[in-house]
Design an enzyme around this catalytic site. Sequence first.
Site, PDB file in Angstrom:
ATOM      1  N   HIS A 169       0.803  -1.226   0.000  1.00 16.51           N
ATOM      2  CA  HIS A 169       0.000   0.000   0.000  1.00 16.51           C
ATOM      3  C   HIS A 169       0.844   1.289   0.000  1.00 16.51           C
ATOM      4  O   HIS A 169       0.833   2.047  -0.953  1.00 16.51           O
ATOM      5  CB  HIS A 169      -0.910   0.026   1.232  1.00 16.51           C
ATOM      6  CG  HIS A 169      -1.843  -1.139   1.346  1.00 16.51           C
ATOM      7  ND1 HIS A 169      -2.866  -1.399   0.456  1.00 16.51           N
ATOM      8  CD2 HIS A 169      -1.918  -2.132   2.275  1.00 16.51           C
ATOM      9  CE1 HIS A 169      -3.526  -2.478   0.827  1.00 16.51           C
ATOM     10  NE2 HIS A 169      -2.973  -2.950   1.923  1.00 16.51           N
TER      11      HIS A 169
HETATM   12  O1  RIB Z   1      -5.208   0.001   4.430  1.00 15.57           O
HETATM   13  C1  RIB Z   1      -3.822   0.064   4.270  1.00 15.57           C
HETATM   14  C2  RIB Z   1      -3.236   1.149   5.124  1.00 15.57           C
HETATM   15  O2  RIB Z   1      -3.508   0.902   6.499  1.00 15.57           O
HETATM   16  C3  RIB Z   1      -1.707   1.211   5.037  1.00 15.57           C
HETATM   17  O3  RIB Z   1      -1.277   2.510   5.291  1.00 15.57           O
HETATM   18  C4  RIB Z   1      -1.271   0.308   6.138  1.00 15.57           C
HETATM   19  O4  RIB Z   1       0.039   0.634   6.612  1.00 15.57           O
HETATM   20  C5  RIB Z   1      -2.294   0.618   7.187  1.00 15.57           C
HETATM   21  O5  RIB Z   1      -1.865   1.788   7.872  1.00 15.57           O
END
Ligand code: RIB
Length: 306
Positions: free
Chosen positions: A236
């Site tokens: 992500h």
């Molecule tokens: O949904 C993914 C996000 O939530 C990313 O930033 C992961 O690190 C969590 O913080």
Amino acid sequence: MSARICVIDTDPGTDDALALWLALASPELDVRLVTVAGGNAGLDRTLPNARAIVGLSGRAVPVVAGADRPLLGAFTAEPRVHGADGIGGVALPEGAPAAPGIAADSIRAVLRAEERVTLIGIGPATNLALALASEPALAARVEEIVLMTGAWAEGNITPSAEFNAWSDPESLAVLLGCGRPVTLATLELTAQALVTPARLATLEAAGGGACLAAALAILQSVPASRRFGFRGFPLHDPCAVAWLLAPQIFATRRVHAAVETHGTARGRTVIDRWERSGQPSNALLLDALDADAFFSLLGDRLVELP
Ligand code: RIB
Ligand code: CA
């Protein structure tokens, strides 16, 4: 071209670790400050994690503690993906002590000192919202807010909400309404950055130093996702940083984005990709990604770190 002055607000976090290392390895970005929130793990874990991640990079960037909970509602971590310690149980050398002060004040200090600052948000948006809401005039100095947040389809923490947006939707609403350019890396984009065994093997073959070795160990700690047929898992947060390094590997579209703050859909981002709402655009959606180019960029940069 001079480096883009930026602040990174984070909740490390397995994917946060790679995002931080990617940013710290890239000459296009002048990372002036790293601020930390509770998120993937409690602030008692995310703060030492951020200190260790920055410390291993060898970059002298101040790390400042921030919110250990959302503006409203209760704090909830996500140990199923990130482990109880937030970085998959991977032991890193302790980083330098946190810089004094609190995140919102430190973010405002950078904004007062520089006329154009990019804010990169890869965790719950609490610190960024507190910084802007308590001195709105400083928002004019924000060049762009790049957020890994939200989803226009399914969520990942509830059926309708992505974790960062769900963790503090009121703060996300502050950023979406602040009038400055907001760029969104949602779950639909990060799903295109799937970490697979083949991509891990390519990263491993790159060689590199302690940061890349730690990054690989962290990635190897993340469970394959049932949502992706156990073929791998989405990476992500580095997507938000990669946008600033290689915009040419993305496709984008202007959208109107809002976030639900009440009811069972709390934290759901309502992203109008087809101009159905009649609302003016307030965000740039990162719609598509050249995944091979993304992972090449990631490897090329991480191999440069100590
Ligand atoms: O949904 C993914 C996000 O939530 C990313 O930033 C992961 O690190 C969590 O913080
Ligand atoms: Ca994160």
